[in-house]
Design a protein around this motif. Structure first.
Motif, PDB file in Angstrom:
ATOM      1  N   UNK A   6      49.920  51.506  39.464  1.00 53.42           N
ATOM      2  CA  UNK A   6      49.153  51.019  38.317  1.00 53.42           C
ATOM      3  C   UNK A   6      48.386  49.750  38.668  1.00 53.42           C
ATOM      4  N   UNK A   7      49.023  48.877  39.437  1.00 53.83           N
ATOM      5  CA  UNK A   7      48.357  47.645  39.867  1.00 53.83           C
ATOM      6  C   UNK A   7      47.197  47.971  40.803  1.00 53.83           C
ATOM      7  N   UNK A   8      47.412  48.893  41.729  1.00 55.48           N
ATOM      8  CA  UNK A   8      46.345  49.290  42.650  1.00 55.48           C
ATOM      9  C   UNK A   8      45.165  49.893  41.901  1.00 55.48           C
ATOM     10  N   UNK A   9      45.447  50.704  40.884  1.00 53.10           N
ATOM     11  CA  UNK A   9      44.373  51.306  40.098  1.00 53.10           C
ATOM     12  C   UNK A   9      43.592  50.240  39.332  1.00 53.10           C
ATOM     13  N   UNK A  10      44.299  49.266  38.766  1.00 49.94           N
ATOM     14  CA  UNK A  10      43.629  48.192  38.043  1.00 49.94           C
ATOM     15  C   UNK A  10      42.778  47.349  38.998  1.00 49.94           C
ATOM     16  N   UNK A  11      43.299  47.122  40.194  1.00 49.58           N
ATOM     17  CA  UNK A  11      42.549  46.363  41.202  1.00 49.58           C
ATOM     18  C   UNK A  11      41.285  47.119  41.609  1.00 49.58           C
ATOM     19  N   UNK A  12      41.429  48.431  41.792  1.00 46.09           N
ATOM     20  CA  UNK A  12      40.267  49.236  42.171  1.00 46.09           C
ATOM     21  C   UNK A  12      39.211  49.224  41.062  1.00 46.09           C
ATOM     22  N   UNK A  13      39.650  49.261  39.815  1.00 46.68           N
ATOM     23  CA  UNK A  13      38.726  49.208  38.686  1.00 46.68           C
ATOM     24  C   UNK A  13      37.997  47.867  38.665  1.00 46.68           C
ATOM     25  N   UNK A  14      38.739  46.777  38.860  1.00 44.42           N
ATOM     26  CA  UNK A  14      38.132  45.448  38.860  1.00 44.42           C
ATOM     27  C   UNK A  14      37.149  45.289  40.021  1.00 44.42           C
ATOM     28  N   UNK A  15      37.518  45.814  41.174  1.00 48.37           N
ATOM     29  CA  UNK A  15      36.626  45.762  42.336  1.00 48.37           C
ATOM     30  C   UNK A  15      35.341  46.529  42.051  1.00 48.37           C
ATOM     31  N   UNK A  16      35.485  47.669  41.413  1.00 45.46           N
ATOM     32  CA  UNK A  16      34.309  48.465  41.052  1.00 45.46           C
ATOM     33  C   UNK A  16      33.388  47.714  40.109  1.00 45.46           C
ATOM     34  N   UNK A  20      29.579  46.687  40.945  1.00 46.66           N
ATOM     35  CA  UNK A  20      28.482  47.085  40.062  1.00 46.66           C
ATOM     36  C   UNK A  20      27.679  45.867  39.616  1.00 46.66           C
ATOM     37  N   UNK A  21      28.370  44.792  39.253  1.00 50.66           N
ATOM     38  CA  UNK A  21      27.688  43.567  38.844  1.00 50.66           C
ATOM     39  C   UNK A  21      26.883  42.954  39.973  1.00 50.66           C
ATOM     40  N   UNK A  22      27.455  42.955  41.170  1.00 59.67           N
ATOM     41  CA  UNK A  22      26.734  42.413  42.325  1.00 59.67           C
ATOM     42  C   UNK A  22      25.512  43.271  42.645  1.00 59.67           C
ATOM     43  N   UNK A  23      25.665  44.573  42.499  1.00 60.91           N
ATOM     44  CA  UNK A  23      24.541  45.473  42.738  1.00 60.91           C
ATOM     45  C   UNK A  23      23.403  45.238  41.768  1.00 60.91           C
ATOM     46  N   UNK A  24      23.766  45.008  40.504  1.00 58.13           N
ATOM     47  CA  UNK A  24      22.730  44.713  39.501  1.00 58.13           C
ATOM     48  C   UNK A  24      22.046  43.387  39.801  1.00 58.13           C
ATOM     49  N   UNK A  25      22.854  42.388  40.151  1.00 60.10           N
ATOM     50  CA  UNK A  25      22.314  41.048  40.392  1.00 60.10           C
ATOM     51  C   UNK A  25      21.378  41.021  41.588  1.00 60.10           C
ATOM     52  N   UNK A  32      25.622  49.213  43.341  1.00 58.46           N
ATOM     53  CA  UNK A  32      25.885  49.446  41.924  1.00 58.46           C
ATOM     54  C   UNK A  32      26.522  50.821  41.715  1.00 58.46           C
ATOM     55  N   UNK A  33      26.015  51.823  42.409  1.00 60.76           N
ATOM     56  CA  UNK A  33      26.565  53.174  42.310  1.00 60.76           C
ATOM     57  C   UNK A  33      27.984  53.236  42.874  1.00 60.76           C
ATOM     58  N   UNK A  34      28.221  52.533  43.985  1.00 60.93           N
ATOM     59  CA  UNK A  34      29.571  52.487  44.557  1.00 60.93           C
ATOM     60  C   UNK A  34      30.552  51.880  43.559  1.00 60.93           C
ATOM     61  N   UNK A  35      30.118  50.856  42.868  1.00 57.13           N
ATOM     62  CA  UNK A  35      30.960  50.211  41.865  1.00 57.13           C
ATOM     63  C   UNK A  35      31.310  51.161  40.737  1.00 57.13           C
ATOM     64  N   UNK A  36      30.331  51.904  40.268  1.00 55.88           N
ATOM     65  CA  UNK A  36      30.599  52.886  39.205  1.00 55.88           C
ATOM     66  C   UNK A  36      31.540  53.972  39.690  1.00 55.88           C
TER      67      UNK A  36
END
Length: 57
Positions: A6-16, A20-25, A32-36
């Motif tokens: 569960x922690x790994x999944x939450x970390x992966x979501x946060x990383x995504x 995505x934010x860095x891709x937009x910026x 951005x697509x990798x983040x999504x």
């Protein structure tokens, strides 16, 4: 599966979200697509964990 998954999944979501934010910026569509994709993968894994937890009860 336990709390570690569960922690790994939450970390992966946060990383995504960060990717995505860095891709937009930076106007980097690939990042951005990798983040999504990372976020979607994490959410699918989280759903699987919830199903497993439901059957354990």
């Amino acid at each position: 599966m336990g709390i570690d998954d569960k922690i790994n999944n939450a970390t992966e979501d946060a990383t995504g979200k960060l990717k995505e934010g860095a891709g937009r910026a930076t106007d980097n569509e690939q990042l951005e697509a990798e983040g999504r994709t990372d976020q979607s993968t994490a959410k699918l894994k989280q759903a699987g964990e919830k199903i497993k937890d439901a059957f354990k009860s």
